[in-house]
Design a protein around this motif. Structure first.
Motif, PDB file in Angstrom:
ATOM      1  N   THR A 120      50.379  45.156 -23.705  1.00  0.00           N
ATOM      2  CA  THR A 120      51.576  44.383 -24.046  1.00  0.00           C
ATOM      3  C   THR A 120      51.899  44.531 -25.530  1.00  0.00           C
ATOM      4  OG1 THR A 120      50.946  42.771 -22.354  1.00  0.00           O
ATOM      5  CG2 THR A 120      52.647  42.113 -23.910  1.00  0.00           C
ATOM      6  N   PRO A 380      53.316  41.468 -16.054  1.00  0.00           N
ATOM      7  CA  PRO A 380      54.647  40.863 -16.228  1.00  0.00           C
ATOM      8  C   PRO A 380      54.595  39.509 -16.945  1.00  0.00           C
ATOM      9  CG  PRO A 380      54.459  41.814 -14.033  1.00  0.00           C
ATOM     10  CD  PRO A 380      53.094  41.906 -14.654  1.00  0.00           C
ATOM     11  N   ALA A 381      53.573  38.713 -16.647  1.00  0.00           N
ATOM     12  CA  ALA A 381      53.446  37.410 -17.320  1.00  0.00           C
ATOM     13  C   ALA A 381      53.244  37.591 -18.822  1.00  0.00           C
ATOM     14  CB  ALA A 381      52.287  36.619 -16.717  1.00  0.00           C
ATOM     15  N   GLU A 383      54.234  40.181 -20.578  1.00  0.00           N
ATOM     16  CA  GLU A 383      55.494  40.705 -21.113  1.00  0.00           C
ATOM     17  C   GLU A 383      56.501  39.582 -21.350  1.00  0.00           C
ATOM     18  OE1 GLU A 383      56.137  43.667 -22.113  1.00  0.00           O
ATOM     19  OE2 GLU A 383      54.408  44.770 -21.336  1.00  0.00           O
ATOM     20  N   ARG A 384      56.484  38.584 -20.487  1.00  0.00           N
ATOM     21  CA  ARG A 384      57.428  37.471 -20.665  1.00  0.00           C
ATOM     22  C   ARG A 384      57.149  36.702 -21.949  1.00  0.00           C
ATOM     23  NH1 ARG A 384      56.977  37.285 -14.950  1.00  0.00           N
ATOM     24  NH2 ARG A 384      55.283  35.756 -14.993  1.00  0.00           N
ATOM     25  N   ASP A 387      58.569  38.789 -24.686  1.00  0.00           N
ATOM     26  CA  ASP A 387      60.031  38.648 -24.678  1.00  0.00           C
ATOM     27  C   ASP A 387      60.449  37.348 -25.368  1.00  0.00           C
ATOM     28  OD1 ASP A 387      60.261  41.000 -23.226  1.00  0.00           O
ATOM     29  OD2 ASP A 387      60.507  39.997 -21.288  1.00  0.00           O
ATOM     30  N   LYS A 388      59.724  36.289 -25.089  1.00  0.00           N
ATOM     31  CA  LYS A 388      60.060  34.983 -25.668  1.00  0.00           C
ATOM     32  C   LYS A 388      59.903  34.989 -27.182  1.00  0.00           C
ATOM     33  CE  LYS A 388      58.756  30.060 -25.214  1.00  0.00           C
ATOM     34  NZ  LYS A 388      60.122  29.552 -24.949  1.00  0.00           N
ATOM     35  N   GLN A 535      61.355  44.585 -26.559  1.00  0.00           N
ATOM     36  CA  GLN A 535      61.708  43.176 -26.476  1.00  0.00           C
ATOM     37  C   GLN A 535      62.814  42.804 -27.464  1.00  0.00           C
ATOM     38  OE1 GLN A 535      58.544  44.323 -26.771  1.00  0.00           O
ATOM     39  NE2 GLN A 535      57.567  43.723 -24.850  1.00  0.00           N
TER      40      GLN A 535
END
Length: 563
Positions: A120, A380-381, A383-384, A387-388, A535
């Motif tokens: 990540t 994916p978790a 990556e979120r 992103d945040k 991101q």
């Protein structure tokens, strides 16, 4: 906890704090130390670099590190660039041949992806501070730790707690949490807590402070001009806080502090800095690591062996990233044999190294399960969360003409100017590619080598554009230092508002230092993203489209813009 500093009572409850880890007198530690020869003790102090790409058992690097590990000539490895599968494979292979478990490390300031493909990718420290949420910083650090342990990495050479006081600093800048002591302390405490509570040793750097210099120690010796009073007020504050927080490791920088030492010797080779100041006065009990020993700041006619011996005399525990590990191994062994270094001096460092390895559980389990990489790394978790952070860090410095969100006529022409301060840079390319997915874009990359005809061509495009977006990845800028931008580049940027047709917005975005946005006040709209990654690119497109309002707060001071 106040300003990121834990009380002594809280630290006693934290098994990951230096105060707890380095008080251990576990039987495995003492038994392992007693069985070691002098040469094996020297080997424990050396951490060798390894490219994290597995090219087969016949690869020269693989054979060298395997032999050094098997012969006890290294105590750890530091991964450079590669991929997660290779790193995990190499970590296991080298651990299998090493009698004493290896301490595996990497510089992961922006996450494991900073070194290994497949992990990540996170934004830099200054972006974390701009987002302003210590809980989010801690969550990022927890993810970094889980991904690191999944590939067999135990120590992170982060966070950077240098106060970026000098805008012209060419090597720290966005790697810093900013120039405000309370903010730097709070964010570094969150990262330390997240890493160490999840089983990875944090390393604060670059002691005694690398934020107020104008030279990159990779190439020459920087000089920190402050006296002791100044260092106490600024540079030392984040290190004191991190030590109180329980950080397990401190990296000492290759920079001279003549008003403290009375000489131009690098801090990493100075007993005054490493032992008297860091150990004795600040009370640090954990691992002391040199910055990379291959850096040019150290090499002023001394041999690699001489540098290593001086680093041991100074009080360092880990000799990091020597160009030739076997050369410094033999040099330090020879120094012990002739009585220049006492075996008891080695014992102090090796005991701390073994205490760290014991805390990491390497005496019980030193191999990793490669079948779980996809389950734990780059999920994916995770990556979120990245992103945040990217979305919440975007910082609007000014928007005098209310150009955001970007309003373009249907099929309106958008010109993207990429401003580089040296040829060969690729920063801005990914964002330019993303713009093309939504807009009718023409891109020009302006470097100091750009020809007059290229400027004329860009000017013609700007004059007919419905909007102009200027981007740059410049990492350091200050009014007090000569600019690397050519006069033609500077004149072109200053003229952008007057070149465009009436009502056409001009937006300046920095993918690097925020200070550059202060260089061209003529541009009424300016935004800092701090880095260019997937991101930040996605978040910026949302800002342009009106789907996201940038709410980041500037962690450093610009002229006329308070943090």
């Amino acid at each position: 906890m106040a300003n990121g500093v834990d009380s002594a009572e809280n630290l006693r409850r934290k098994p990951w704090s230096a105060q707890a880890v380095f008080s251990s007198r576990d039987p495995w530690i003492e038994r392992t130390l007693r069985k070691m020869t002098i040469r094996e003790k020297v080997g424990q102090m050396i951490v060798a670099k390894v490219d994290a790409r597995y090219n087969g058992d016949s690869d020269a690097q693989y054979q060298l590190i395997s032999r050094l590990a098997a012969e006890g000539k290294i105590g750890g490895i530091m991964f450079l660039k590669g991929d997660i599968q290779s790193a995990g494979t190499l970590a296991n292979r080298f651990q299998e041949v090493s009698k004493v478990p290896l301490l595996v490390s990497a510089d992961m300031e922006k996450g494991v992806a900073m070194r290994l493909e497949g992990a990540t990718q996170f934004s830099p420290a200054m972006a974390l501070s701009a987002a302003g949420d210590p809980a989010l910083a801690r969550r990022m650090a927890e993810i970094v730790a889980v991904e690191a342990r999944a590939v067999g990495i135990h120590q992170n050479y982060a966070p950077t707690v240098d106060l970026n006081i000098n805008p012209a600093n060419p090597v720290i800048n966005t790697r810093s949490f900013g120039d405000r002591i309370p903010l730097v302390n709070a964010m570094s405490a969150a990262v330390i807590d997240g890493l160490q509570s999840s089983g990875v040793a944090a390393t604060v750097k670059h002691f005694p402070g690398h934020g107020d210099v104008t030279v990159d120690s990779h190439y020459a010796l920087p000089v920190l001009e402050g006296d002791r009073r100044r260092l106490e007020r600024y540079e030392l504050q984040p290190f004191r806080a991190a030590i109180s927080q329980g950080v397990l490791s401190v990296m000492v920088g290759h920079l001279a502090v003549p008003k403290l030492t009375g000489t131009m010797e690098p801090a990493s080779l100075s007993r005054t800095i490493v032992t008297s100041l860091l150990r004795d006065e600040l009370g640090f009990r954990g691992l002391v690591v040199t910055d990379a020993l291959n850096m040019k700041a150290l090499h002023n006619g001394q041999t690699d062996g001489d540098i290593a011996i001086r680093a041991v005399h100074a009080g360092n525990d880990i000799l990091l990233y020597p160009e030739e590990p076997e050369v410094i191994f033999e040099a330090v062994c020879a120094a012990v044999e002739r009585g220049d270094i006492l075996e008891s001096r080695l014992d102090h460092s090796v005991r701390r190294i073994l205490q760290m390895k014991r805390w990491l559980g390497l005496d019980r389990q030193k191999l990793v399960d490669l079948s779980r990489l996809n389950e734990l790394v780059g999920t994916p978790a995770n990556e979120r969360v990245a992103d945040k952070i990217a979305a919440e860090s975007l910082t609007l410095i000014r928007d005098r003409n209310r150009n955001l969100p970007l309003r373009l006529p249907k099929k309106g022409a958008l010109v993207n100017i990429i401003l580089n301060d040296r040829p060969g840079q690729s920063v801005g390319r990914d964002f330019a590619d993303s713009l093309r997915t939504r807009y009718n874009v023409t891109t020009f990359r302006l470097t100091p080598a750009s020809k007059p005809e290229f400027f004329r061509k860009a000017s013609r495009a700007v004059s007919g554009a419905s909007a102009v977006i200027l981007t740059t990845g410049i990492q350091a800028w200050s009014r007090s230092m000569p600019s690397k931008l050519s006069e033609e580049q500077r004149d072109f940027v200053r003229s952008l508002p007057s070149m465009t047709k009436a009502g056409a917005p001009v937006l300046f975005i920095s993918f690097g230092t925020p200070y550059i946005l202060d260089a061209f006040p003529e541009i009424g709209s300016a935004l800092c993203a701090y880095s260019e990654n997937d991101q930040t690119t996605s978040a910026l497109l949302e800002v342009l489209n009106g789907e996201l309002v940038p709410k980041g707060r500037l962690p450093v001071s610009l002229d006329g813009v308070a943090p």
